[in-house]
Write an enzyme that holds these catalytic residues in place. Structure first.
Site, PDB file in Angstrom:
ATOM      1  N   LYS A   1       0.836  -1.212   0.000  1.00 48.43           N
ATOM      2  CA  LYS A   1       0.000   0.000   0.000  1.00 48.43           C
ATOM      3  C   LYS A   1       0.869   1.259   0.000  1.00 48.43           C
ATOM      4  O   LYS A   1       0.630   2.184  -0.780  1.00 48.43           O
ATOM      5  CB  LYS A   1      -0.926  -0.042   1.227  1.00 48.43           C
ATOM      6  CG  LYS A   1      -1.916   1.102   1.307  1.00 48.43           C
ATOM      7  CD  LYS A   1      -3.157   0.717   2.113  1.00 48.43           C
ATOM      8  CE  LYS A   1      -2.916   0.665   3.609  1.00 48.43           C
ATOM      9  NZ  LYS A   1      -2.765   1.998   4.220  1.00 48.43           N
TER      10      LYS A   1
ATOM     11  N   ASP B   1       2.192  -0.963  12.011  1.00 53.05           N
ATOM     12  CA  ASP B   1       0.849  -1.403  11.609  1.00 53.05           C
ATOM     13  C   ASP B   1       0.563  -2.847  12.032  1.00 53.05           C
ATOM     14  O   ASP B   1      -0.538  -3.350  11.815  1.00 53.05           O
ATOM     15  CB  ASP B   1       0.689  -1.287  10.086  1.00 53.05           C
ATOM     16  CG  ASP B   1       0.643   0.171   9.649  1.00 53.05           C
ATOM     17  OD1 ASP B   1       0.234   1.027  10.461  1.00 53.05           O
ATOM     18  OD2 ASP B   1       1.025   0.462   8.494  1.00 53.05           O
TER      19      ASP B   1
ATOM     20  N   ARG C   1      -6.103   2.201  17.914  1.00 54.14           N
ATOM     21  CA  ARG C   1      -5.865   0.751  17.811  1.00 54.14           C
ATOM     22  C   ARG C   1      -5.592   0.091  19.160  1.00 54.14           C
ATOM     23  O   ARG C   1      -5.887  -1.094  19.320  1.00 54.14           O
ATOM     24  CB  ARG C   1      -4.707   0.460  16.846  1.00 54.14           C
ATOM     25  CG  ARG C   1      -5.163   0.529  15.429  1.00 54.14           C
ATOM     26  CD  ARG C   1      -4.177  -0.029  14.438  1.00 54.14           C
ATOM     27  NE  ARG C   1      -4.777   0.100  13.118  1.00 54.14           N
ATOM     28  CZ  ARG C   1      -4.108   0.293  11.989  1.00 54.14           C
ATOM     29  NH1 ARG C   1      -2.794   0.339  12.011  1.00 54.14           N
ATOM     30  NH2 ARG C   1      -4.757   0.400  10.844  1.00 54.14           N
TER      31      ARG C   1
HETATM   32  C1  S3P Z   1       2.716   4.880   6.142  1.00 58.58           C
HETATM   33  C2  S3P Z   1       3.332   5.199   7.318  1.00 58.58           C
HETATM   34  C3  S3P Z   1       2.821   4.783   8.643  1.00 58.58           C
HETATM   35  C4  S3P Z   1       1.833   3.634   8.532  1.00 58.58           C
HETATM   36  C5  S3P Z   1       0.823   3.857   7.439  1.00 58.58           C
HETATM   37  C6  S3P Z   1       1.507   4.024   6.092  1.00 58.58           C
HETATM   38  C7  S3P Z   1       3.295   5.380   4.878  1.00 58.58           C
HETATM   39  O1  S3P Z   1       2.164   5.867   9.241  1.00 58.58           O
HETATM   40  O2  S3P Z   1       1.158   3.442   9.755  1.00 58.58           O
HETATM   41  O3  S3P Z   1      -0.063   2.758   7.379  1.00 58.58           O
HETATM   42  O4  S3P Z   1       2.907   4.887   3.803  1.00 58.58           O
HETATM   43  O5  S3P Z   1       4.136   6.273   4.939  1.00 58.58           O
HETATM   44  P1  S3P Z   1       2.958   6.988  10.095  1.00 58.58           P
HETATM   45  O6  S3P Z   1       3.808   7.740   9.166  1.00 58.58           O
HETATM   46  O7  S3P Z   1       1.883   7.848  10.688  1.00 58.58           O
HETATM   47  O8  S3P Z   1       3.726   6.215  11.126  1.00 58.58           O
END
Ligand code: S3P
Length: 474
Positions: free
Chosen positions: A45, A354, A385
């Protein structure tokens, strides 16, 4: 529970949401035997969002294979189309790495004012990264999202982007709907991240692209580095300097040089380690299981869960290790057994941020106590969470304690009671985690709403059932 999807869907996104509504339902996972088989993880993702965004900021054509065809990524695609990128999905079911996506970009600083509100659904990554792009364009745009996204903190990106020259009007705490008055005269900054967040780092680096001079993010704790890797792939100058003396182990200074000419590239997106985690844990906690998940990204900044599961005694082999699209990838071969409780080092949190909900399920099935600390950020995800996990564990008879930023789970090594109904609070990872608990518990586990799974893992129930799980509509 009916999902509040906000207003003003742009057409391609509406199509995705309508197809999703058909799946919006209570689901139940029944106790299963051992799991067996080979499956492929869905596209990553984080990397999928970035592939679309950098493709839009590049000149010429970018092609992407393996893109996650999930609702969050489609929200990013719709927003970028509204800014002028041409994005087409060629449903050719290409070999190995899936359909082809073509992007004709508008170039750094070349986006046009969107004609309508940008609807970002459930996707925090879309909102935070796009904030960096939008703030560095000389027009006004408005972002909104579903009830979950409208609750999430945006101040963390608003603060540095305001220092660079962007202006923002949002609800209390800068929450969505958020109006962004951008500028093409941003000033470069040096910014030390107050929270370990790849989203904040990326928002600043994205704004730095359309800013004269050098923009630097100082990262005391390392977070996922897909932005840095992919920016280089598109031709930007990105300098990363390790600064252990100044910042402690793993601390970095990341500098992007403004106004690069990004050129269209070919990208292959590896499978998502955060999605693979559900099948890996399901197999690891069902004794006798033998499952291989192919094509999983194992970037060390994302792979903390796998280290932790190994510490718990899980049998996980990284097979066929290779590079895909500049990222390390492996096939994960998992054999089931009985895990043991462990202490998870708090400094590992950014590399598995995550994965705590699914780790809590592994801990509930393990023998002994698992302590997880340094989890304050979990309260700012798609749901709170920590609270969602604690409520789900409670509903299923799992002994545990929750603190402000920590979770302690007491497993007995025997299957947890199960039998509970879990509120998912529009959070895909809560939904999938508790369905995995249902496979290993004595009684079935139900979730009130399976539709959020579409944001990151379309086809989750089918894939798991193909391995021997029993997930069905309740
Ligand atoms: C992500 C960073 C993370 C993660 C999110 C996706 C990203 O968040 O929890 O699902 O794609 O940069 P944070 O940057 O808030 O830690």
């Amino acid at each position: 529970m009916v999902r509040d999807r906000g207003v003003a869907f742009l057409p391609p996104f509406r199509e995705a949401v309508l197809s999703l509504r058909a799946h919006s339902a209570k689901l139940v996972a029944r106790p299963a035997g051992r799991l067996q088989g080979r499956v492929c993880a869905p596209g990553d993702k984080s990397i999928s969002h970035r592939a679309l965004m950098f493709g839009a900021l590049a000149l010429g054509e970018t092609t992407v294979r393996g893109l996650l065809d999930g609702e969050d990524v489609l929200a990013t695609a719709a927003a970028l189309r509204a800014l002028g990128a041409e994005i087409t999905h060629v449903r050719d079911g290409g070999p190995l790495s899936g359909d082809l996506w073509r992007i004709r970009g508008f170039g750094v600083g070349g986006g046009r004012e969107p004609a309508d509100v940008l609807e970002l659904g459930n996707s925090g990554t879309s909102a935070r990264l796009l904030a960096g792009i939008l703030a560095s364009h000389p027009f006004t745009s408005i972002m909104t999202g579903d009830a979950s996204l409208r609750r999430r903190p945006m101040h963390r990106v608003i603060e540095p982007l305001t220092r660079m020259g962007g202006r923002f009007e949002g609800r209390e705490g800068g929450r969505l709907p958020l109006a962004i008055v951008g500028t093409d005269e941003m000033v470069p900054i040096e910014y030390r991240l107050p929270v370990a967040s790849a989203q904040v780092k990326s928002a600043i680096l994205l704004a730095g692209l359309n800013t004269a001079g050098e923009t630097t993010v100082v990262e005391p704790e390392p977070t996922r580095d897909h932005t840095e890797r992919m920016l280089r792939h598109f031709g930007a100058e990105v300098r990363v300097v390790l600064a252990p003396g100044e910042l402690g182990d793993g601390g970095k200074r990341i500098t992007v040089v403004g106004w690069p000419e990004l050129l269209g590239r070919d990208i292959v997106v590896p499978g998502d380690p955060s999605s693979a985690a559900f099948a890996v844990v399901a197999a690891a906690i069902r004794p006798g299981s033998d499952v291989t998940i192919e094509n999983v990204g194992v970037n060390p900044l994302r792979a903390g869960l796998y280290q932790t599961l190994r510490d718990m005694g899980a049998d996980i082999a990284f097979e066929n290790e290779r590079e895909v699209g500049g990222e390390p990838v492996a096939d994960l071969h998992v054999k089931g057994g009985v895990l043991k409780g462990v202490e998870v080092p708090p400094e590992r949190a950014p590399s598995m941020i995550d994965e705590y909900p699914i780790l809590a399920i592994a801990a509930a099935c393990a023998k002994g106590t698992t302590r997880m600390q340094g989890l304050a950020e979990l309260r700012a995800k798609e749901s709170d969470r920590l609270a969602s996990v604690s409520a789900g564990l409670f509903a299923n008879g799992v002994k545990h304690e929750m603190g402000l930023a920590d979770l302690v789970v007491h497993g007995t090594g025997a299957p947890p009671a199960g039998g509970g109904l879990v509120a998912t609070h529009l959070d895909h990872r809560i939904a999938m985690s508790f369905l995995v608990l249902g496979l290993a518990a004595r009684e079935p586990v139900a979730i009130d709403d399976g539709s959020p799974i579409e944001t990151s893992f379309p086809g989750f129930a089918q894939l798991m059932n193909g391995l021997g799980a029993r997930i069905e509509a309740a």
